[in-house]
Design a protein around this motif. Structure first.
Motif, PDB file in Angstrom:
ATOM      1  N   UNK A 154      78.989  84.908  56.400  1.00  0.00           N
ATOM      2  CA  UNK A 154      78.991  83.799  57.355  1.00  0.00           C
ATOM      3  C   UNK A 154      77.615  83.156  57.290  1.00  0.00           C
ATOM      4  N   UNK A 155      77.373  82.174  58.166  1.00  0.00           N
ATOM      5  CA  UNK A 155      76.043  81.564  58.196  1.00  0.00           C
ATOM      6  C   UNK A 155      75.018  82.539  58.765  1.00  0.00           C
ATOM      7  N   UNK A 156      75.480  83.655  59.353  1.00  0.00           N
ATOM      8  CA  UNK A 156      74.566  84.648  59.922  1.00  0.00           C
ATOM      9  C   UNK A 156      74.402  85.875  59.041  1.00  0.00           C
ATOM     10  N   UNK A 157      75.319  86.098  58.115  1.00  0.00           N
ATOM     11  CA  UNK A 157      75.277  87.304  57.282  1.00  0.00           C
ATOM     12  C   UNK A 157      75.591  86.939  55.834  1.00  0.00           C
ATOM     13  N   UNK A 158      74.807  87.495  54.931  1.00  0.00           N
ATOM     14  CA  UNK A 158      75.076  87.319  53.506  1.00  0.00           C
ATOM     15  C   UNK A 158      75.068  88.691  52.853  1.00  0.00           C
ATOM     16  N   UNK A 159      75.963  88.958  51.895  1.00  0.00           N
ATOM     17  CA  UNK A 159      76.013  90.280  51.268  1.00  0.00           C
ATOM     18  C   UNK A 159      74.718  90.670  50.557  1.00  0.00           C
ATOM     19  N   UNK A 160      73.941  89.685  50.095  1.00  0.00           N
ATOM     20  CA  UNK A 160      72.616  89.973  49.543  1.00  0.00           C
ATOM     21  C   UNK A 160      71.612  89.071  50.248  1.00  0.00           C
ATOM     22  N   UNK A 161      70.482  89.650  50.614  1.00  0.00           N
ATOM     23  CA  UNK A 161      69.505  88.881  51.373  1.00  0.00           C
ATOM     24  C   UNK A 161      68.114  89.439  51.125  1.00  0.00           C
ATOM     25  N   UNK A 162      67.116  88.591  51.339  1.00  0.00           N
ATOM     26  CA  UNK A 162      65.716  88.993  51.163  1.00  0.00           C
ATOM     27  C   UNK A 162      65.157  89.500  52.482  1.00  0.00           C
ATOM     28  N   UNK A 163      64.410  90.596  52.405  1.00  0.00           N
ATOM     29  CA  UNK A 163      63.833  91.176  53.613  1.00  0.00           C
ATOM     30  C   UNK A 163      62.418  91.670  53.332  1.00  0.00           C
ATOM     31  N   UNK A 164      61.546  91.533  54.329  1.00  0.00           N
ATOM     32  CA  UNK A 164      60.242  92.183  54.305  1.00  0.00           C
ATOM     33  C   UNK A 164      60.381  93.521  55.018  1.00  0.00           C
ATOM     34  N   UNK A 165      59.907  94.599  54.388  1.00  0.00           N
ATOM     35  CA  UNK A 165      59.841  95.893  55.074  1.00  0.00           C
ATOM     36  C   UNK A 165      58.438  96.443  54.861  1.00  0.00           C
ATOM     37  N   UNK A 166      57.814  96.921  55.947  1.00  0.00           N
ATOM     38  CA  UNK A 166      56.447  97.451  55.822  1.00  0.00           C
ATOM     39  C   UNK A 166      56.304  98.742  56.620  1.00  0.00           C
ATOM     40  N   UNK A 167      55.347  99.555  56.184  1.00  0.00           N
ATOM     41  CA  UNK A 167      55.031 100.823  56.851  1.00  0.00           C
ATOM     42  C   UNK A 167      53.529 100.963  56.979  1.00  0.00           C
TER      43      UNK A 167
END
Length: 294
Positions: free
Chosen positions: A107-120
């Motif tokens: 949907x416009x809110x969910x895509x099966x592949x997406x870019x994300x920042x993850x940090x620790x």
């Protein structure tokens, strides 16, 4: 024609200057995030996309097959478990900007592949993470648009003001309109969920019912930046339990324009507690929860 716009993005870009401007703004935002992370002592890394076991988030994975090893593999749903190994190896601050894959709705809110920042960051609490995330988003908005106030869907979003912070339970009272007693009553929560067209699983606890109603009745009303905190242990299998209330965790999610933008928590580092959480996740998987970790 929205269908044609999304299927032929190059045509959309040729004909719509605003669409091109969004691509440019996104590039500026990502570049500014990377610069901000490095300036604060974080090391950028890349972790595996193919996982032997899916983990790091509650989501349904894509399954593929590794011919050379003759074994099924999973496209990653999150880089979390590999990034944590880097902390174990001695890197105290790491981050990754890359793709995740979740075999769920589109949907416009969910895509099966997406870019994300993850940090620790070693030794940080969830409060440190919230403060840092707020600064990071403000910095990215200024870099991408020149202002901490941005417009989305006809609404003005002010990233320059301190972000509101509410617990899951408090949000049910202050936003969903429940009384304090109703927010702690399983029957009321179950009835409210059914009235909204939701069918809570029979095995859900009081905390899971509260979280379910939060998702159904509160989430889309969080327009201005809001940190939701004190998530139930049952829905936070990798987060540290609160010293003040062991039924909730030191976890937050950030919502803007009714959407989850960020999720973070103080790490659970008690091996006995973690083992018990994993056993609970396995039981949920057996009970039919397709998103449970296993």
């Amino acid at each position: 024609d929205q269908e044609q716009k999304y299927r032929q993005r190059y045509v959309d870009l040729i004909t719509d200057e605003a669409a091109r401007a969004r691509f440019v703004a996104r590039s500026k935002a990502v570049s500014s995030i990377r610069e901000f992370m490095v300036a604060h002592g974080f090391l950028e890394v890349e972790t595996p996309m193919l996982h032997p076991i899916p983990g790091g988030a509650n989501a349904r994975p894509f399954v593929t097959h590794h011919n050379a090893l003759d074994q099924d593999m999973f496209l990653r749903i999150a880089p979390e478990l590999y990034l944590k190994r880097l902390l174990v190896g001695g890197f105290e601050r790491v981050f990754e900007i890359n793709r995740n894959f979740r075999n769920e709705g589109i949907s416009v809110r969910h895509n099966p592949e997406f870019t994300m920042l993850e940090f620790y960051a070693a030794y940080w609490t969830h409060h440190d993470q919230m403060d840092f995330t707020e600064q990071l988003l403000r910095h990215a908005a200024l870099a991408a648009t020149g202002s901490a106030a941005v417009s989305y869907g006809g609404q003005s979003i002010d990233l320059g003001q301190p972000f509101r912070r509410l617990s899951v339970r408090d949000s049910l009272v202050r936003i969903a309109g429940l009384s304090e007693a109703e927010a702690g009553d399983s029957g009321t929560l179950h009835a409210r969920l059914k009235a909204l067209g939701e069918e809570p699983p029979a095995h859900w606890t009081l905390a899971e019912l509260q979280f379910g109603l939060f998702e159904a009745a509160v989430e889309d009303k969080l327009i201005q930046p809001t940190f939701i905190v004190d998530y139930p242990v049952e829905v936070s299998p990798l987060a540290r339990a609160s010293d003040a209330d062991p039924a909730v965790t030191e976890r937050f999610e950030l919502f803007i324009t009714g959407r989850e933008i960020a999720n973070g928590f103080s790490e659970l580092n008690d091996p006995e507690d973690q083992a018990a959480r994993f056993l609970a996740q396995a039981a949920n998987k057996e009970a039919g929860d397709e998103e449970a970790m296993y």
